[in-house]
Design a protein around this motif. Structure first.
Motif: not given
Length: 218
Positions: A116-118, A120-122, A124, A126-128, A132
């Protein structure tokens, strides 16, 4: 009118990301490597998104033991990330809504937390998120565990939370967790199936959450 909540939890696939072609594509690749796999349609595979893959594998291979189900899952987990999420996209309005929606935000998804983290990072996103949370070795939705784990990590109570998802499993999990629920109409769940769990709110675009919040503040 949807009131503002201190905490928002979001499902991932079918709610934030249109990922069906990668998820179903990876499953189909697993089946293509499995000689006794019956033919299945894309819509059939898509109907399982949001549930554990053991549900799908168990229905497709009803005589399979746990060892074989585990082997199929291992193959999926090898193939899915290798696809690079090339056929996945963020739903319209999601990034805009997350950027301005008040309150703390977390995820509550059947995917594992690292995946999930990966993802969201891909894309853009994750910053929100303040937290997670994926499903890591405990019962998946429609059990309420992933929602309760997220709330515990965020030091929040069910009364603080609106859980947003697209599947009947999401709505059932939300009900069992004691949180308010919001069904999105653009995801993979059928409206009549979602309605059986009487969501507290419905939206056809995540920006509706922001519009409602702003209207309340006026």
């Amino acid at each position: 009118m949807i009131p503002a909540f201190p905490v928002y939890l979001f499902d991932l696939d079918g709610t934030l990301l249109d990922s069906a072609r990668d998820i179903c594509g990876a499953v189909q690749q697993v089946f293509d490597m499995t000689p006794d796999a019956p033919p299945v349609t894309f819509d059939y595979l898509k109907s399982y998104i949001g549930r554990h893959l053991f549900d799908l594998f168990g229905d497709v291979f009803p005589n399979a033991g746990q060892e074989r189900l585990d082997e199929l899952l291992v193959e999926y987990r090898r193939i899915y990330p290798a696809r690079g999420h090339q056929l996945t996209s963020v739903y319209p309005g999601v990034a805009e809504a997350l950027a301005v929606l008040g309150g703390r935000k977390g995820t509550a998804t059947t995917k594992g937390t690292p995946t999930t983290r990966a993802v969201l990072e891909q894309f853009g996103l994750i910053r929100y998120f303040d937290h997670v949370q994926g499903t890591d070795g405990f019962p998946c939705k429609p059990a309420p565990d992933v929602i309760l784990r997220a709330l515990d990590a965020m030091h929040a109570s069910p009364a603080d939370c609106l859980f947003v998802g697209d599947s009947p499993a999401d709505m059932e999990a939300g009900r069992r967790a004691g949180v308010a629920t919001c069904a999105v109409t653009y995801g993979y769940g059928k409206r009549e199936a979602l309605a059986q769990f009487t969501p507290d709110y419905w939206v056809d675009d995540l920006r509706r959450l922001v519009v409602a919040k702003e209207a309340l503040a006026r």
